[in-house]
Structure formats: structure tokens, C-alpha cells
Design a protein around this motif. Sequence first.
Motif, PDB file in Angstrom:
ATOM      1  N   ALA A  17       0.857  -1.190   0.000  1.00  0.00           N
ATOM      2  CA  ALA A  17       0.000   0.000   0.000  1.00  0.00           C
ATOM      3  C   ALA A  17       0.886   1.230   0.000  1.00  0.00           C
ATOM      4  O   ALA A  17       1.867   1.296   0.749  1.00  0.00           O
ATOM      5  CB  ALA A  17      -0.926   0.013   1.213  1.00  0.00           C
ATOM      6  N   THR A  18       0.557   2.204  -0.826  1.00  0.00           N
ATOM      7  CA  THR A  18       1.294   3.467  -0.905  1.00  0.00           C
ATOM      8  C   THR A  18       0.361   4.592  -0.494  1.00  0.00           C
ATOM      9  O   THR A  18      -0.748   4.724  -1.025  1.00  0.00           O
ATOM     10  CB  THR A  18       1.816   3.720  -2.330  1.00  0.00           C
ATOM     11  N   VAL A  19       0.832   5.406   0.466  1.00  0.00           N
ATOM     12  CA  VAL A  19      -0.006   6.465   1.022  1.00  0.00           C
ATOM     13  C   VAL A  19       0.812   7.742   1.120  1.00  0.00           C
ATOM     14  O   VAL A  19       2.050   7.704   1.242  1.00  0.00           O
ATOM     15  CB  VAL A  19      -0.554   6.048   2.412  1.00  0.00           C
ATOM     16  N   GLY A  53      -8.470  -2.873  -1.214  1.00  0.00           N
ATOM     17  CA  GLY A  53      -9.073  -1.932  -2.147  1.00  0.00           C
ATOM     18  C   GLY A  53      -8.238  -0.672  -2.234  1.00  0.00           C
ATOM     19  O   GLY A  53      -7.022  -0.722  -2.405  1.00  0.00           O
ATOM     20  N   ASP A  54      -8.848   0.483  -2.070  1.00  0.00           N
ATOM     21  CA  ASP A  54      -8.145   1.769  -2.109  1.00  0.00           C
ATOM     22  C   ASP A  54      -8.119   2.423  -0.743  1.00  0.00           C
ATOM     23  O   ASP A  54      -8.141   3.652  -0.631  1.00  0.00           O
ATOM     24  CB  ASP A  54      -8.826   2.715  -3.118  1.00  0.00           C
ATOM     25  N   GLN A  55      -8.048   1.634   0.316  1.00  0.00           N
ATOM     26  CA  GLN A  55      -8.132   2.182   1.663  1.00  0.00           C
ATOM     27  C   GLN A  55      -7.122   1.520   2.587  1.00  0.00           C
ATOM     28  O   GLN A  55      -6.933   0.309   2.573  1.00  0.00           O
ATOM     29  CB  GLN A  55      -9.547   1.991   2.216  1.00  0.00           C
ATOM     30  N   LEU A  56      -6.479   2.356   3.402  1.00  0.00           N
ATOM     31  CA  LEU A  56      -5.551   1.900   4.438  1.00  0.00           C
ATOM     32  C   LEU A  56      -6.174   2.228   5.789  1.00  0.00           C
ATOM     33  O   LEU A  56      -6.530   3.378   6.042  1.00  0.00           O
ATOM     34  CB  LEU A  56      -4.194   2.586   4.287  1.00  0.00           C
ATOM     35  N   THR A  57      -6.324   1.233   6.668  1.00  0.00           N
ATOM     36  CA  THR A  57      -6.938   1.411   7.982  1.00  0.00           C
ATOM     37  C   THR A  57      -5.893   1.211   9.055  1.00  0.00           C
ATOM     38  O   THR A  57      -5.187   0.199   9.062  1.00  0.00           O
ATOM     39  CB  THR A  57      -8.101   0.425   8.178  1.00  0.00           C
ATOM     40  N   LEU A  58      -5.795   2.184   9.971  1.00  0.00           N
ATOM     41  CA  LEU A  58      -4.879   2.093  11.106  1.00  0.00           C
ATOM     42  C   LEU A  58      -5.696   2.136  12.386  1.00  0.00           C
ATOM     43  O   LEU A  58      -6.637   2.942  12.508  1.00  0.00           O
ATOM     44  CB  LEU A  58      -3.854   3.230  11.089  1.00  0.00           C
ATOM     45  N   ASN A  70      -9.024   5.885   8.579  1.00  0.00           N
ATOM     46  CA  ASN A  70      -9.024   5.381   7.209  1.00  0.00           C
ATOM     47  C   ASN A  70      -8.353   6.406   6.307  1.00  0.00           C
ATOM     48  O   ASN A  70      -8.731   7.584   6.305  1.00  0.00           O
ATOM     49  CB  ASN A  70     -10.452   5.113   6.726  1.00  0.00           C
ATOM     50  N   LEU A  71      -7.359   5.951   5.524  1.00  0.00           N
ATOM     51  CA  LEU A  71      -6.626   6.811   4.616  1.00  0.00           C
ATOM     52  C   LEU A  71      -6.749   6.269   3.197  1.00  0.00           C
ATOM     53  O   LEU A  71      -6.813   5.056   2.982  1.00  0.00           O
ATOM     54  CB  LEU A  71      -5.136   6.879   5.010  1.00  0.00           C
ATOM     55  N   GLU A  72      -6.762   7.177   2.238  1.00  0.00           N
ATOM     56  CA  GLU A  72      -6.760   6.766   0.844  1.00  0.00           C
ATOM     57  C   GLU A  72      -5.368   6.261   0.474  1.00  0.00           C
ATOM     58  O   GLU A  72      -4.357   6.859   0.859  1.00  0.00           O
ATOM     59  CB  GLU A  72      -7.161   7.934  -0.057  1.00  0.00           C
ATOM     60  N   ALA A  73      -5.312   5.168  -0.247  1.00  0.00           N
ATOM     61  CA  ALA A  73      -4.036   4.561  -0.599  1.00  0.00           C
ATOM     62  C   ALA A  73      -4.165   3.810  -1.912  1.00  0.00           C
ATOM     63  O   ALA A  73      -5.270   3.433  -2.338  1.00  0.00           O
ATOM     64  CB  ALA A  73      -3.561   3.623   0.506  1.00  0.00           C
ATOM     65  N   GLN A  74      -3.021   3.604  -2.546  1.00  0.00           N
ATOM     66  CA  GLN A  74      -2.939   2.752  -3.726  1.00  0.00           C
ATOM     67  C   GLN A  74      -2.442   1.388  -3.265  1.00  0.00           C
ATOM     68  O   GLN A  74      -1.311   1.266  -2.792  1.00  0.00           O
ATOM     69  CB  GLN A  74      -1.983   3.351  -4.763  1.00  0.00           C
ATOM     70  N   THR A  75      -3.281   0.382  -3.371  1.00  0.00           N
ATOM     71  CA  THR A  75      -2.951  -0.923  -2.805  1.00  0.00           C
ATOM     72  C   THR A  75      -2.924  -1.998  -3.883  1.00  0.00           C
ATOM     73  O   THR A  75      -3.566  -1.875  -4.932  1.00  0.00           O
ATOM     74  CB  THR A  75      -3.975  -1.317  -1.724  1.00  0.00           C
ATOM     75  N   THR A 102       4.862  -2.752   2.611  1.00  0.00           N
ATOM     76  CA  THR A 102       4.817  -4.024   1.906  1.00  0.00           C
ATOM     77  C   THR A 102       4.855  -5.170   2.899  1.00  0.00           C
ATOM     78  O   THR A 102       5.699  -5.200   3.803  1.00  0.00           O
ATOM     79  CB  THR A 102       6.004  -4.157   0.939  1.00  0.00           C
ATOM     80  N   HIS A 103       3.932  -6.094   2.749  1.00  0.00           N
ATOM     81  CA  HIS A 103       3.911  -7.306   3.572  1.00  0.00           C
ATOM     82  C   HIS A 103       4.778  -8.353   2.894  1.00  0.00           C
ATOM     83  O   HIS A 103       4.541  -8.736   1.746  1.00  0.00           O
ATOM     84  CB  HIS A 103       2.476  -7.809   3.726  1.00  0.00           C
TER      85      HIS A 103
END
Length: 319
Positions: A17-19, A53-58, A70-75, A102-103
Motif C-alpha cells: 500500500a502506498t499512502v 481496495g483503495d483504503q488503508l486502515t490504522l 481510514n486513509l486513501e491509498a494505492q494498494t 509491503t507485507h
Amino acid sequence: MPRAAAPAPEISEGPSATVALAELQLAANRLGRVVERLNTIPALGCVRIRFNGDQLTLEATDLKMTLMLNLEAQTTGKADLVVSHRALAGFLRAARGPVTITHMRGEDHDRVRLSDGEIQVTLQLSIPPEDFPQPFKEPDPGAMRGGGTFTLSGAQALRLFDLGRSCVSREETRYYLNGTFLTTKPEVGTLRAVTTDGHRMAIIDCDAPARFIEGPRINGSKATDRPDGLIVPVRAVDLLIAIARKAGNAPLTFAADARHLLVTAPGLRLVIQGIDGTYPDYTRVTPPASDAFTAHLSTSALSRLRTIASATCYGRSLP
């Protein structure tokens, strides 16, 4: 003869994921107000990171409140990781561009790689996501509408919690004063915040309609001789002040029941467990309003007064 070295364990790159750096730094700062740095449960010092999807959750928790951002991200793909907040925040202080998470799956341990294009940090994952604490069930705002439900702008929320912050008690034996009491203004039905340390008291009123319900006492009886409300712990108050400073005119929705306060905003979800105690009946010691003395002071005059007071009053905190 020297022994042959054991082959290195194979590591394969997985989903990523890129944020944006600024958004991730702001999120890490807010999560840092929740995580417990000194604790006996290692997961309380970590942040749960999920992307799909297009979301990063912390997510972070201290068992008394849980913050989810929730942040917008390219995943690419989806992942569920538990990462040390200290390591994440340290990397973000040095990063200079968009961050890629990256996992990386390995034979012995999974790893996570943090990179901004120039700096690359690889961390070993030791806590499985299923071991991350979940102290609260997923709250339903619709089910909490029997208590106090109101919507405030960032400026209104900042005024409500920040003006009386200096009057919150620091005495641990009077734990029920270690927070802000959200209640209803008598005979009006609007929102009110009360803070006191036994010597000073701040009462901040807001025009938003709000109605609170009171939980049962320890002996099971229902009290009717004191105001209803919810005591928000001081750590949660500081977090709400930090959120309100950045919110501006964006709406913050509050929903409360007898023990919990749910705060929602676009990309934000905060669940707070109120202090389980009885707040004093502040209405009995509040003097009635009087027109005998009225003063109008400008901000510059108050600033000058505070400058002089801070130079002459030793050992006292000035609000």
C-alpha cells in the motif's frame, strides 16, 4: 573444514500500500495519543494496519479507547499487520516522500517493509493480528441514540473541550474529576461541558441540543437528584482537542450512552469508555448570574495580564 552456511530463509513480497506522507504522519501523531508506551501487553504499543481496495486502515487502543483511521491509498492485494508504533513514527520522522508498506512473507517470520524511495526499513512481525486487543464491540450509532447525540464543527468541539481543560483535576484519588463531564444544561436541553479540580470550575455551554441518560448506581438504584452525563477521561479529551484543531468546519458526530462515547468523522472512528464514577452536582455550588459587576476585556489585555501573572506567580499553572 569450515561448515557450509545454512541457506537464508526465503522471503517473498506480498501485497503493498502506498499512502501520502503528510496523511500518514498526521495519523501516526493521533495514534500516538492512544498507544500505551509503558505497558505489560506488547500489543498496546502497536498499531494494526489493514489495507484492501483503495483504503488503508490504522487502529490503536489502550483498552479504554480505540481510534480507527481510514486513509486513501494505492494498494495491491490485502493484508493485516501489527506494527510497532515507535518504529513507524520513527521512520515517518525521517521519510521525505510517499510511503509504501509491503507485507513480506517468510518461512520463519513474516516481515513488513517501509520505504519512501530512499530509505527502506524492514521489521519482523511478531504479533499476529488476531491477538490485537478488541476491547469494544462494534458500536452501533443508531442503538446509542437513546443517550446524547449531537454534531459539532471542529471549532465548536475545540471550544467545548479546550476552554475547560486547565481545570481538570490531576489528583488520582478523586478519579471522577480526571476528565470532562458532558451533560445537559438544565431547563434548556443543550450541551454543556463541566470541569473542576475542587478549587476552580469551568462551565462551557454549546447551542447544540443534547440529552444524556444516567447509568445505574453501584447499588442498582437510579439517581434523580443530580445531572445526567458522561465523564470523558483526560487522555481522550486531549485527543479530541488535537482532532478538533485540524477539523476546522468539518462535522464531528457524537453519540453517547451511559458508559461510552462514539465520535465519528470522515475517515475517523473513536470509541471512548467513560470514567465509571459519580460526578459531583456542580449546580449546587454554581452562584447565580449577577449584573452587579460586568467587565469587557480585549484579547491583548488578557494576554498582557497573563504575561505579568506568569512572572509573579511561582509554582502555579496558569490556564
